[in-house]
Design a protein around this motif. Structure first.
Motif, PDB file in Angstrom:
ATOM      1  N   VAL A 137      24.286  91.624  52.696  1.00 35.72           N
ATOM      2  CA  VAL A 137      23.517  90.733  51.816  1.00 35.72           C
ATOM      3  C   VAL A 137      23.155  91.564  50.579  1.00 35.72           C
ATOM      4  CG1 VAL A 137      21.445  89.316  51.604  1.00 35.72           C
ATOM      5  CG2 VAL A 137      22.531  89.595  53.843  1.00 35.72           C
ATOM      6  N   THR A 138      23.490  91.054  49.404  1.00 37.46           N
ATOM      7  CA  THR A 138      23.184  91.829  48.195  1.00 37.46           C
ATOM      8  C   THR A 138      22.306  91.027  47.246  1.00 37.46           C
ATOM      9  OG1 THR A 138      25.090  90.970  47.015  1.00 37.46           O
ATOM     10  CG2 THR A 138      25.431  92.994  48.256  1.00 37.46           C
ATOM     11  N   CYS A 139      21.490  91.737  46.475  1.00 35.23           N
ATOM     12  CA  CYS A 139      20.661  91.086  45.471  1.00 35.23           C
ATOM     13  C   CYS A 139      21.005  91.712  44.129  1.00 35.23           C
ATOM     14  CB  CYS A 139      19.184  91.302  45.751  1.00 35.23           C
ATOM     15  SG  CYS A 139      18.727  90.824  47.418  1.00 35.23           S
ATOM     16  N   THR A 140      21.384  90.887  43.149  1.00 32.53           N
ATOM     17  CA  THR A 140      21.785  91.410  41.849  1.00 32.53           C
ATOM     18  C   THR A 140      21.056  90.651  40.754  1.00 32.53           C
ATOM     19  OG1 THR A 140      23.963  91.339  42.866  1.00 32.53           O
ATOM     20  CG2 THR A 140      23.861  92.110  40.582  1.00 32.53           C
ATOM     21  N   VAL A 141      20.567  91.411  39.780  1.00 33.56           N
ATOM     22  CA  VAL A 141      19.962  90.746  38.625  1.00 33.56           C
ATOM     23  C   VAL A 141      21.020  90.691  37.534  1.00 33.56           C
ATOM     24  CG1 VAL A 141      18.170  90.884  36.859  1.00 33.56           C
ATOM     25  CG2 VAL A 141      17.670  91.547  39.223  1.00 33.56           C
ATOM     26  N   LEU A 142      21.259  89.496  37.000  1.00 31.26           N
ATOM     27  CA  LEU A 142      22.265  89.399  35.948  1.00 31.26           C
ATOM     28  C   LEU A 142      21.937  88.276  34.968  1.00 31.26           C
ATOM     29  CD1 LEU A 142      25.577  88.053  37.557  1.00 31.26           C
ATOM     30  CD2 LEU A 142      23.348  87.863  38.560  1.00 31.26           C
ATOM     31  N   ALA A 143      22.701  88.221  33.892  1.00 37.19           N
ATOM     32  CA  ALA A 143      22.452  87.214  32.866  1.00 37.19           C
ATOM     33  C   ALA A 143      22.738  85.836  33.438  1.00 37.19           C
ATOM     34  CB  ALA A 143      23.336  87.464  31.653  1.00 37.19           C
ATOM     35  N   ARG A 144      21.938  84.873  33.002  1.00 39.57           N
ATOM     36  CA  ARG A 144      22.051  83.504  33.498  1.00 39.57           C
ATOM     37  C   ARG A 144      23.483  82.977  33.416  1.00 39.57           C
ATOM     38  NH1 ARG A 144      19.528  78.092  34.487  1.00 39.57           N
ATOM     39  NH2 ARG A 144      21.480  77.294  35.220  1.00 39.57           N
ATOM     40  N   GLU A 145      24.121  83.203  32.267  1.00 37.31           N
ATOM     41  CA  GLU A 145      25.473  82.675  32.096  1.00 37.31           C
ATOM     42  C   GLU A 145      26.450  83.262  33.108  1.00 37.31           C
ATOM     43  OE1 GLU A 145      26.160  83.416  27.834  1.00 37.31           O
ATOM     44  OE2 GLU A 145      24.129  82.576  27.798  1.00 37.31           O
ATOM     45  N   GLN A 146      26.271  84.583  33.337  1.00 37.55           N
ATOM     46  CA  GLN A 146      27.154  85.255  34.290  1.00 37.55           C
ATOM     47  C   GLN A 146      26.947  84.682  35.690  1.00 37.55           C
ATOM     48  OE1 GLN A 146      26.337  89.389  33.556  1.00 37.55           O
ATOM     49  NE2 GLN A 146      28.115  89.916  34.826  1.00 37.55           N
ATOM     50  N   ALA A 147      25.685  84.417  36.012  1.00 41.67           N
ATOM     51  CA  ALA A 147      25.365  83.871  37.327  1.00 41.67           C
ATOM     52  C   ALA A 147      26.005  82.511  37.484  1.00 41.67           C
ATOM     53  CB  ALA A 147      23.855  83.774  37.504  1.00 41.67           C
ATOM     54  N   ASP A 148      25.948  81.708  36.424  1.00 43.35           N
ATOM     55  CA  ASP A 148      26.582  80.391  36.473  1.00 43.35           C
ATOM     56  C   ASP A 148      28.080  80.546  36.657  1.00 43.35           C
ATOM     57  OD1 ASP A 148      24.259  78.948  36.206  1.00 43.35           O
ATOM     58  OD2 ASP A 148      24.332  78.959  34.013  1.00 43.35           O
ATOM     59  N   LYS A 149      28.632  81.559  35.986  1.00 47.31           N
ATOM     60  CA  LYS A 149      30.075  81.761  36.024  1.00 47.31           C
ATOM     61  C   LYS A 149      30.560  82.079  37.436  1.00 47.31           C
ATOM     62  CE  LYS A 149      31.590  83.588  32.045  1.00 47.31           C
ATOM     63  NZ  LYS A 149      31.702  84.848  31.277  1.00 47.31           N
ATOM     64  N   VAL A 150      29.807  82.884  38.177  1.00 47.79           N
ATOM     65  CA  VAL A 150      30.254  83.197  39.538  1.00 47.79           C
ATOM     66  C   VAL A 150      29.917  82.068  40.512  1.00 47.79           C
ATOM     67  CG1 VAL A 150      30.178  85.693  39.266  1.00 47.79           C
ATOM     68  CG2 VAL A 150      28.167  84.493  40.165  1.00 47.79           C
ATOM     69  N   GLY A 151      29.340  81.004  39.986  1.00 45.44           N
ATOM     70  CA  GLY A 151      29.080  79.833  40.829  1.00 45.44           C
ATOM     71  C   GLY A 151      27.848  79.962  41.702  1.00 45.44           C
ATOM     72  N   ALA A 152      26.875  80.755  41.258  1.00 49.82           N
ATOM     73  CA  ALA A 152      25.642  80.867  42.046  1.00 49.82           C
ATOM     74  C   ALA A 152      24.900  79.541  41.965  1.00 49.82           C
ATOM     75  CB  ALA A 152      24.780  81.991  41.512  1.00 49.82           C
ATOM     76  N   MET A 153      24.295  79.144  43.095  1.00 52.26           N
ATOM     77  CA  MET A 153      23.612  77.872  43.165  1.00 52.26           C
ATOM     78  C   MET A 153      22.179  77.983  42.692  1.00 52.26           C
ATOM     79  SD  MET A 153      24.143  75.373  46.345  1.00 52.26           S
ATOM     80  CE  MET A 153      24.227  76.701  47.466  1.00 52.26           C
ATOM     81  N   ALA A 154      21.839  77.145  41.704  1.00 49.84           N
ATOM     82  CA  ALA A 154      20.464  77.120  41.222  1.00 49.84           C
ATOM     83  C   ALA A 154      19.742  76.002  41.943  1.00 49.84           C
ATOM     84  CB  ALA A 154      20.455  76.869  39.726  1.00 49.84           C
ATOM     85  N   LEU A 155      18.449  76.094  42.061  1.00 52.37           N
ATOM     86  CA  LEU A 155      17.680  75.028  42.681  1.00 52.37           C
ATOM     87  C   LEU A 155      17.629  73.880  41.695  1.00 52.37           C
ATOM     88  CD1 LEU A 155      16.133  74.262  45.173  1.00 52.37           C
ATOM     89  CD2 LEU A 155      14.073  75.150  44.122  1.00 52.37           C
ATOM     90  N   PHE A 156      17.972  72.685  42.172  1.00 48.97           N
ATOM     91  CA  PHE A 156      18.050  71.515  41.312  1.00 48.97           C
ATOM     92  C   PHE A 156      16.727  71.302  40.566  1.00 48.97           C
ATOM     93  CE2 PHE A 156      18.210  67.000  40.409  1.00 48.97           C
ATOM     94  CZ  PHE A 156      19.496  66.902  39.922  1.00 48.97           C
ATOM     95  N   GLY A 157      16.813  71.227  39.254  1.00 50.20           N
ATOM     96  CA  GLY A 157      15.620  70.932  38.466  1.00 50.20           C
ATOM     97  C   GLY A 157      14.713  72.125  38.234  1.00 50.20           C
ATOM     98  N   GLU A 158      15.132  73.318  38.643  1.00 49.41           N
ATOM     99  CA  GLU A 158      14.281  74.491  38.433  1.00 49.41           C
ATOM    100  C   GLU A 158      14.624  75.120  37.091  1.00 49.41           C
ATOM    101  OE1 GLU A 158      11.520  75.570  39.488  1.00 49.41           O
ATOM    102  OE2 GLU A 158      11.915  76.823  41.236  1.00 49.41           O
ATOM    103  N   LYS A 159      13.612  75.681  36.420  1.00 53.70           N
ATOM    104  CA  LYS A 159      13.872  76.324  35.142  1.00 53.70           C
ATOM    105  C   LYS A 159      13.984  77.831  35.363  1.00 53.70           C
ATOM    106  CE  LYS A 159      12.392  75.848  30.380  1.00 53.70           C
ATOM    107  NZ  LYS A 159      11.424  75.174  29.529  1.00 53.70           N
ATOM    108  N   TYR A 160      15.042  78.428  34.843  1.00 53.64           N
ATOM    109  CA  TYR A 160      15.225  79.863  35.024  1.00 53.64           C
ATOM    110  C   TYR A 160      15.239  80.558  33.668  1.00 53.64           C
ATOM    111  CZ  TYR A 160      16.654  78.579  39.738  1.00 53.64           C
ATOM    112  OH  TYR A 160      16.685  78.087  41.010  1.00 53.64           O
ATOM    113  N   GLY A 161      14.916  81.818  33.661  1.00 52.99           N
ATOM    114  CA  GLY A 161      14.931  82.588  32.428  1.00 52.99           C
ATOM    115  C   GLY A 161      16.349  83.039  32.081  1.00 52.99           C
ATOM    116  N   ASP A 162      16.454  83.927  31.102  1.00 48.35           N
ATOM    117  CA  ASP A 162      17.769  84.402  30.688  1.00 48.35           C
ATOM    118  C   ASP A 162      18.389  85.298  31.743  1.00 48.35           C
ATOM    119  OD1 ASP A 162      17.373  83.074  28.386  1.00 48.35           O
ATOM    120  OD2 ASP A 162      16.664  84.817  27.256  1.00 48.35           O
ATOM    121  N   GLU A 163      17.499  86.010  32.485  1.00 44.59           N
ATOM    122  CA  GLU A 163      18.000  86.865  33.559  1.00 44.59           C
ATOM    123  C   GLU A 163      17.616  86.253  34.884  1.00 44.59           C
ATOM    124  OE1 GLU A 163      16.753  90.922  33.295  1.00 44.59           O
ATOM    125  OE2 GLU A 163      18.712  91.346  32.386  1.00 44.59           O
TER     126      GLU A 163
END
Ligand code: ATP
Ligand code: MG
Length: 907
Positions: free
Chosen positions: A642-668
């Motif tokens: 299990v790994t935890c990585t901090v990365l730029a929002r766009e990069q996270a979207d690119k790897v297909g990480a799932m965001a919580l529906f309707g949640e607001k996230y910062g740039d990182e």
């Protein structure tokens, strides 16, 4: 050529893309991170922080089509819906934006070009309005815009009109960015006026009739209003525009109302089919009005529920419920009494699905939610309409023509009629509603509810800004750290000097901490914070602004500001970590088994169990639950990293990480991934979620996983409760104890319990049936009665003559009684009779010793049965006869005694 709404939307976006605007998708109708707003109601909502200077724009020019809902607060068009053809609850606002880039010149020129050149609207029908200035507020007239209209467009000066603050000055709030605006209106011709009967009405721009309609509003943000009300120029200028897609579609498609455009007609046609009625598009017509309201409301419901709102009793949810109930009531006008709204979700998707693909993705869920709401309101609606009619008749007769507050309250409280529904229905009959009386009763009810609810939370009402920031990075990598006490929150005040004594209950604030504060569904940590002089027990950890507050009690000694302490998190957190990683595995497995309509709605992750709420329209089958459990178990036994990585929002979207529906996230963002480590951990992981929680390092540590409950918590939302690690061990221990106790009680080995219990259940069922039958027969217990007969029997030598009546019973029970008597009395002649309605039965039995002496049950029955107008016989030991004369039963029994005595005496 008429343009489809889809084409119009595309034209708009392409036109501004051609002018270097970046397309920004619509934000959710449910605003994220803005508690002041229930629903998005204008294009600017998602850019608010840019205008406030809180965030910098990602681009200088933007274009979009924003989903808007105007049903509450500053913008509420609910009352208008259906009565006119151009105000909706849900509508799309097309907009172009300049963030410190172009200003009035381009905004005006481009809007004009698009309307007249691209879309070919007759310039002779158009009007522009500009701000007239307001001397009382030292606001200057917008001469700049006025000049531009005649300079950069072909609009003649007499069609550039000046209006005051109400219409042409825009402010975000009491303070903040503001500026003049310029609106474009269209004259649709005198036929379209809907205020002809209003005395003194003259058709004009902003006169409120349907002849002149506003199409597009251009807002020029150039001032800032300070706390004291004064205005100062902003260093950057912004353009914020909004054009109603539905209105433009009606104009370009040559329709007399928005409802006749392709944005509504597929919905209306489907409704017409269901209701077996025609839509004729007349204003002030009850049936057509119902068509319009329903078509409008189903769009609002579908889009809002898709975006995460759910019907409930408060806030956003209550707005949705009101819209739904209103639509449901209008269905009655079309003769629709069964749930019908949910069947229109597909038609909404047909109209809007391409622009908003999220509709299709959640359509099943949305229609389930709507159907179940409709069904539950439908149960009381018809009765409520009757109650309303009674109340309205009463009001009609009264002088003030007002429906009483308590009637409105009863409709609300018992029949679920939102007050505005009652008002609307009253309005239709020319009546008013005593809303003050209603409110008073509501307040009384709220007071009762408040009294009943005991607050369990410590009240913190200090000013958040005075709290220091706590450095809490180490929550992810350590359970214990050194820190310094900065202060205490006591009775809502933050204290930064002095000390606390044993027993004090406070919120303890440190300069740094390794405690995890409640967030993202994971509970806050418990633990101990100790100094040389005192020991503080932390019961919960919470975060307010950037400050971590350790809530708890000083168990020993004293603790002073400035003290050096060691903060140690309770080992409970290990259990919480296991549950948190398991929650991610669960979400993954649910999507594998149930598909992509599974969307997380909430979760609770603590040391003892985990809870996961998600959208799914129906109960899971036992098979599906098993499948999910085994998928999770597989991942646990594979012991994956299990790994935890901090990365730029766009990069996270690119790897297909799932965001919580309707949640607001910062740039990182922090992404927790399961399945792989090393360089391509993120690419290869099968589960990737945006998550700020604490996790174990390998899945194997979870130990085991079991779903112990799957239930519904609201329409379309399921809840799973599951266990891992120590929670699971405890659960198995308890179960094992129960098995042991059962085995002991049933006196069988554990693996025979099931067999034994099912046998017992079967037997129990049989007995219950007999008992029920007995009770049905009069509740007698034949065997007990027979025992009493034995007590008072006649004796001849050692032989007993047991003869008597039983209360109504069955032949089986009477036979059982005879058997019992023969055994008990050892040597006996038994004759029993019972009557039921018109029928009567005689049964006799003789013990073997007396048979040898020549007695026979068959003979006795043969001799006495004629007395009861019947016949029968049997063997020497047991015989029976039925007869038709119950009145003679006693006589027959007396005769039986006589016969038995005679036989015995002669034997
Ligand atoms: P109106 O005076 O017609 O209610 P508004 O001044 O409230 O309009 P704005 O807040 O300026 O409108 O919104 C920008 C544009 O959005 C309007 O020009 C109009 O085209 C459209 N619009 C506003 N409200 C609605 C609505 N309820 N239904 C459909 N379109 C709307
Ligand atoms: Mg308006």
């Amino acid at each position: 050529m008429t343009s489809s709404a889809k084409q119009i939307r595309t034209d708009f976006i392409d036109f501004f893309r051609g002018k270097e605007h970046k397309f920004v998708p619509s934000s959710s109708l449910v605003p994220v991170g803005d508690p002041t707003l229930l629903f998005a109601n204008a294009g600017m909502n998602q850019f608010k922080d840019i205008f406030l200077g809180l965030s910098s724009p990602a681009c200088r020019r933007a274009v979009n089509s924003q989903k808007c809902l105007r049903v509450s607060g500053k913008h509420n068009d609910l009352e208008e819906v259906g009565h006119d053809g151009y105000h909706h609850t849900f509508f799309e606002m097309l907009g172009n934006w300049s963030f410190g880039d172009y200003f009035k010149h381009e905004a005006i020129e481009w809007a004009w070009q698009l309307l007249t050149d691209v879309w070919g609207i007759n310039p002779g029908q158009l009007y522009a309005t500009v701000f007239a200035g307001d001397p009382s507020d030292s606001l200057p007239e917008d001469t700049e815009a006025a000049k531009l209209w005649t300079k950069v467009t072909s609009l003649p000066a007499e069609r550039v009109l000046k209006f005051g603050r109400k219409d042409n000055f825009w402010e975000m709030g009491e303070t903040g960015p503001c500026g003049p605006c310029s609106e474009i209106h269209i004259d649709l011709g005198p036929d379209r006026c809907d205020k002809k009967n209003v005395p003194g009405h003259k058709c004009a721009v902003n006169a409120g009739c349907a002849r002149f309609i506003e199409l597009w509003n251009l807002v020029f943000i150039q001032f800032n209003r300070a706390e004291d009300g004064s205005l100062s120029p902003l260093s950057s200028h912004y353009v914020d525009t909004g054009a109603g897609l539905e209105r433009i579609a009606a104009v370009l498609q040559g329709k007399s109302s928005n409802y006749e455009t392709d944005l509504f007609m597929p919905i209306i046609s489907r409704l017409a089919e269901m209701a077996g009625q025609k839509f004729t598009s007349r204003m002030n017509n009850r049936t057509d009005n119902a068509f319009r309201v329903i078509a409008d409301h189903i769009r609002a419901l579908t889009l809002a529920i898709t975006d995460g709102a759910t019907p409930s009793n408060e806030g956003r949810g209550y707005v949705i419920r009101r819209i739904l109930r209103r639509a449901s009531r209008f269905g009655r006008e079309l003769g629709l009494h069964e749930p019908f709204l949910f069947k229109l979700v597909g038609a909404v998707d047909d109209c809007l699905g391409e622009a908003f693909p999220e509709i299709k993705a959640r359509a099943d869920y949305v229609s389930t939610v709507i159907e179940s709401e409709e069904a539950s309101f439908g149960r009381t609606l018809d009765r409520g309409i009757e109650i309303f009619n009674e109340a309205a008749n009463k009001a009609q007769k009264a002088k003030n023509k007002t429906i009483a507050g308590d009637d409105a309250f009863q409709l609300y409280d018992t029949y679920g009629f939102p007050i505005d529904l009652t008002q609307l229905m009253a309005q239709e009959r020319g009546l008013k509603v005593d809303t003050a009386g209603f409110e008073e009763l509501m307040e009384q009810q709220r007071a009762r509810a408040r009294a009943a609810q005991k607050s369990t939370q410590l009240a913190f009402n200090f000013n958040e800004t005075e709290l220091p920031e706590t450095e809490d990075l180490h929550k992810y990598d350590t359970d214990s750290c050194r820190a310094t006490v900065l202060g205490f929150i006591d009775q809502g005040t933050f204290i930064t000097e002095g000390s606390i004594q044993t027993g004090a209950e406070v919120g303890l604030v440190l300069d740094k901490t390794c405690f995890y504060a409640e967030m993202g569904g994971q509970v806050g940590d418990c633990g101990i914070i100790e100094s040389d002089n005192g020991k503080f027990v932390v019961e919960a950890t919470a975060k307010v602004a950037d400050c971590i507050i350790h809530r708890g009690q000083l168990a020993e000694g004293t603790l002073a500001v400035g003290d050096k302490v060691t903060a140690t998190v309770s080992p409970d957190r290990d259990a919480t970590k296991k549950n948190h990683t398991a929650t991610h595995l669960l979400q993954w497995a649910l999507r594998e088994v149930l598909g992509d309509s599974v969307a997380q709605q909430g979760s609770l992750v603590g040391p003892d169990y985990l809870r996961f709420d998600f959208t799914y329209p129906k109960a899971m089958t036992p098979d599906q639950i098993k499948k999910v459990e085994s998928l999770v178990a597989e991942k646990i036994s594979a012991d994956l990293p299990v790994t935890c990585t901090v990365l730029a929002r766009e990069q996270a979207d690119k790897v297909g990480a799932m965001a919580l529906f309707g949640e607001k996230y910062g740039d990182e963002v922090r992404v927790v991934a399961v399945g792989a480590d090393g360089e391509d951990a993120l690419q290869q992981a099968f589960s990737k979620e945006f998550c700020g929680g604490t996790h174990i390092s390998r899945t194997g540590l979870i130990g085991g996983f079991k779903i112990i409950k799957e239930e519904s918590i609201s329409a379309g939302v399921r809840r799973i409760t599951a266990l891992t690690g120590r929670g699971l061990v405890k659960y198995f221990e308890q179960r094992s104890d129960i098995v042991d106790e059962l085995a002991a009680a049933l006196k069988v080995p554990a693996d025979s319990i099931v067999e034994r219990v099912s046998a017992l259940l079967k037997e129990n069922k049989k007995l219950a049936k007999q008992l029920k039958f007995g009770a049905y027969q009069g509740g007698s217990d034949a065997v007990a009665e027979a025992k009493q007969l034995l007590d008072k029997c006649t004796k001849v030598g050692s032989a007993s003559i047991v003869v008597g009546r039983l209360s109504a019973t069955t032949v089986e029970q009477a036979r059982a009684a005879i058997d019992m008597l023969r055994k008990k009395a050892k040597s006996a002649v038994v004759v029993l009779g019972f009557a039921e309605d018109e029928k009567v039965m005689l049964l006799a039995g003789v013990t073997d010793d007396l048979i040898k002496k020549g007695l026979s049950a068959g003979d006795i029955v043969k001799q006495i049965s004629p007395i009861i107008d019947g016949g029968g016989g049997g063997r020497p030991n047991m015989a029976q006869a039925g007869g038709k004369n119950p009145a003679k039963l006693d006589e027959a029994l007396e005769k039986a005694v006589e016969l038995a005595k005679a036989k015995l005496n002669s034997a």
